[in-house]
Write an enzyme that holds these catalytic residues in place. Structure first.
Site, mmCIF file in Angstrom:
data_model
loop_
_atom_site.group_PDB
_atom_site.id
_atom_site.type_symbol
_atom_site.label_atom_id
_atom_site.label_comp_id
_atom_site.label_asym_id
_atom_site.label_seq_id
_atom_site.Cartn_x
_atom_site.Cartn_y
_atom_site.Cartn_z
ATOM 1 N N ARG A 187 -57.589 126.855 145.147
ATOM 2 C CA ARG A 187 -58.816 126.194 144.709
ATOM 3 C C ARG A 187 -58.694 124.690 144.933
ATOM 4 O O ARG A 187 -57.597 124.136 145.005
ATOM 5 C CB ARG A 187 -59.065 126.427 143.219
ATOM 6 C CG ARG A 187 -59.470 127.833 142.821
ATOM 7 C CD ARG A 187 -59.673 127.864 141.314
ATOM 8 N NE ARG A 187 -59.886 129.203 140.787
ATOM 9 C CZ ARG A 187 -61.078 129.749 140.596
ATOM 10 N NH1 ARG A 187 -62.159 129.054 140.896
ATOM 11 N NH2 ARG A 187 -61.189 130.967 140.115
ATOM 12 N N HIS A 232 -60.604 122.912 99.045
ATOM 13 C CA HIS A 232 -61.959 123.254 98.600
ATOM 14 C C HIS A 232 -62.860 122.026 98.758
ATOM 15 O O HIS A 232 -62.463 120.915 98.408
ATOM 16 C CB HIS A 232 -61.930 123.690 97.133
ATOM 17 C CG HIS A 232 -63.289 123.918 96.556
ATOM 18 N ND1 HIS A 232 -63.997 125.090 96.787
ATOM 19 C CD2 HIS A 232 -64.072 123.137 95.772
ATOM 20 C CE1 HIS A 232 -65.170 125.007 96.154
ATOM 21 N NE2 HIS A 232 -65.231 123.828 95.528
ATOM 22 N N GLU A 289 -74.345 149.044 127.206
ATOM 23 C CA GLU A 289 -72.924 149.375 127.042
ATOM 24 C C GLU A 289 -72.727 150.879 127.160
ATOM 25 O O GLU A 289 -73.457 151.658 126.546
ATOM 26 C CB GLU A 289 -72.422 148.871 125.691
ATOM 27 C CG GLU A 289 -71.032 149.345 125.296
ATOM 28 C CD GLU A 289 -69.949 148.974 126.300
ATOM 29 O OE1 GLU A 289 -69.164 149.872 126.671
ATOM 30 O OE2 GLU A 289 -69.892 147.797 126.721
ATOM 31 N N ARG A 329 -62.493 142.768 133.818
ATOM 32 C CA ARG A 329 -61.839 142.108 134.933
ATOM 33 C C ARG A 329 -60.686 142.974 135.423
ATOM 34 O O ARG A 329 -60.168 143.826 134.680
ATOM 35 C CB ARG A 329 -61.330 140.715 134.516
ATOM 36 C CG ARG A 329 -62.463 139.785 134.083
ATOM 37 C CD ARG A 329 -61.949 138.413 133.703
ATOM 38 N NE ARG A 329 -61.363 137.698 134.825
ATOM 39 C CZ ARG A 329 -62.056 137.003 135.734
ATOM 40 N NH1 ARG A 329 -63.387 136.940 135.657
ATOM 41 N NH2 ARG A 329 -61.445 136.377 136.712
ATOM 42 N N ALA A 352 -70.809 142.447 133.525
ATOM 43 C CA ALA A 352 -69.669 141.944 132.753
ATOM 44 C C ALA A 352 -68.930 143.119 132.126
ATOM 45 O O ALA A 352 -68.794 143.213 130.910
ATOM 46 C CB ALA A 352 -70.150 140.969 131.684
ATOM 47 N N LYS A 393 -67.681 127.680 127.030
ATOM 48 C CA LYS A 393 -67.709 127.042 125.713
ATOM 49 C C LYS A 393 -68.597 125.805 125.718
ATOM 50 O O LYS A 393 -69.244 125.488 124.715
ATOM 51 C CB LYS A 393 -66.288 126.669 125.256
ATOM 52 C CG LYS A 393 -65.327 127.837 125.199
ATOM 53 C CD LYS A 393 -65.894 129.024 124.427
ATOM 54 C CE LYS A 393 -65.086 130.286 124.658
ATOM 55 N NZ LYS A 393 -65.280 130.906 125.976
ATOM 56 N N ALA A 443 -56.197 133.778 128.187
ATOM 57 C CA ALA A 443 -55.502 132.578 128.654
ATOM 58 C C ALA A 443 -54.285 132.268 127.796
ATOM 59 O O ALA A 443 -53.223 131.877 128.312
ATOM 60 C CB ALA A 443 -56.459 131.392 128.662
#
Length: 466
Positions: free
Chosen positions: A35, A445, A204, A274, A271, A51, A321
């Site tokens: 890459r 707290h 699903e 993998r 999805a 994220k 990861a």
């Protein structure tokens, strides 16, 4: 031919952490990555950009919906999708540049190109211009990661039928996004586009979401996501996809058999998981072959060939990861002659939806299958003062302990910021803590983390806040 102590093929979380640790230990090391940037799938088109979009889309939904208004913040936001994508890309660039800096700091050579084995102790690197360089090393670490699993009958073109990479850079907000697969990737990216205005339907094959997680926890997450507007078609399989200029027509059938139905979408995200990436590695040159799942076997990260090691998604274990990073350190430590182990029973899993799901250790289903006696303590976030004040009360903390010894065996959380809290139990369980150990430990707290203590207390029915 340049010689190194260690050559690592792959610059993702497994590969780059292995290279850095090798450099720290004084080994001469090269990392081969084709890459244009380091970081692999995670940093470039996986964990980190997703994220960035999850965070941005959460803020957009809060501002555009009732959440801000309820807090007395009155705004009327407009979506600038191009800017949202731009800030995502800038954040990713900063992270990948950071790895380059760490390579320089630890004297790691980044060899740009695609690596393949050429017999034991040799790696040939093919550069972008077609030129080839041969590297020699006493030890070679394969850390080539994984790629999206294809679905027969649904060809990914990254135009209308997209994979996770395509879903991170759509040019427009889909009117109707169909997600095939109710795992981590599908739920996270589906959440992004639902918050930005898409109708999202998740298909699903199994009769539940989040396969492998604690069933009660998964059901709680599904209920929360459905309440937000995400639709689910469970126990269904996609058998065909017909693409037109403006959308996709999907044919669905019940997994158990029955009548087919048609579903229209303008984008479809595949999805379903993998698979290990071993293409072009020339494994046969050293006598290695992958198993029927495409994975390379290992024994303490060693393959069956002396001097060839394997870590990360390309071998057994969860494709995460942080698992690859743990294996990277253990592998290099062993190469350097040091003892090191990875505790595969305590690798946490997180789904970064809202609410989040985080877990570590055994599920109730696993313990029942083992015939192990256990006890459960639960505490709802509706009874947690910080969660209540912040209007984020969905979910619960669940602690499973051995019925006889009280050792914590599993922890399963659904709720606000639980990704940041699961680490407490990873540490505790690494030291074989009991539920009582957590119950007797003072927590600040008001914080959401108090729910963890209360759940541990409730293993023996001692929670004070419910």
């Amino acid at each position: 031919m340049k010689s190194y102590d260690v050559v690592i093929i792959g610059g993702g979380p497994g590969g780059y952490n292995a290279a850095i640790r090798a450099g720290q230990l004084g080994l001469s090391v090269a990392c081969v990555e084709g890459r244009s940037t380091l970081g692999g799938t995670c940093l470039n088109v996986g964990c980190m950009p997703s994220k960035a979009l999850l965070h941005a889309s959460e803020l957009y939904e809060a501002a555009s919906g009732a959440e801000f208004a309820h807090l007395g913040i009155e705004v009327k936001p407009s979506l600038n999708l191009a800017q949202m994508m731009k800030q995502k890309d800038e954040s990713v660039t900063g992270l990948t540049k950071g790895i380059e800096y760490l390579f320089r700091k630890n004297k790691v050579d980044w060899i740009k190109g695609w690596g393949r084995l050429d017999g034991v102790g040799k790696v040939v690197v093919k550069a972008e211009d077609g030129s080839e360089t041969t590297l020699q090393a006493k030890d070679i670490v394969i850390a080539t990661g994984s790629e999206p699993t294809p679905l027969p009958g649904v060809a990914i073109d990254n135009q209308r039928i997209i994979d996770s990479t395509g879903a991170l850079s759509l040019p427009q907000v889909p009117k109707h996004l169909v997600v095939i697969g109710a795992g981590v990737i599908g739920l996270e990216l589906g959440s992004v586009w639902r918050r930005l205005g898409s109708q999202v339907t998740v298909i699903e094959y199994l009769d539940r979401i989040c396969p492998g997680t604690d069933e009660e926890t998964a059901k709680a997450l599904q209920k929360a996501l459905a309440k937000q507007g995400m639709a689910f078609k469970l126990g269904s399989k996609v058998t065909q996809a017909n693409v037109s200029t403006d959308g996709v027509s999907l044919t669905l059938e019940p997994a158990a058999g029955g009548n087919a139905e048609t579903l229209q979408a303008d984008y479809v995200l595949v999805a379903i998981g993998r698979r290990p990436y071993t293409q072009g590695l020339n494994l046969e040159s050293v006598g290695l072959a992958s198993d029927k799942r495409g994975m390379l076997g290992n024994e303490h990260h060693r393959t069956s060939v002396p001097g060839i090691w394997v870590i990360g998604d390309v071998t057994s274990g969860p494709m995460l990861a942080h698992k690859a990073e743990d294996e990277a350190v253990a592998c290099i430590e062993r190469i350097a002659g040091k003892p090191h182990e990875v505790n595969y029973n305590l690798i946490p899993g997180v789904i970064y939806t809202r609410p989040e799901l985080a877990s570590v250790g055994k599920t109730e289903e696993q313990l029942k299958a083992e015939g192990r006696a256990y006890k459960v303590g639960k505490f709802p976030f509706t009874a947690n003062s910080r969660a209540k004040i912040n209007h984020e009360t969905e979910g619960f903390a669940k602690v499973i302990a051995d019925a006889h010894t009280d050792e914590v065996l599993g922890v399963h959380l659904v709720g606000p910021s639980v990704s940041e809290m699961i680490g407490e139990f990873c540490v505790a369980m690494e030291f074989s803590a009991s539920a009582e150990d957590i119950a007797l430990t003072c927590h600040p707290h008001p914080t959401r983390s108090e729910a963890l203590r209360q759940a541990a207390m409730n293993v023996d029915g001692m929670a004070m806040q419910i």
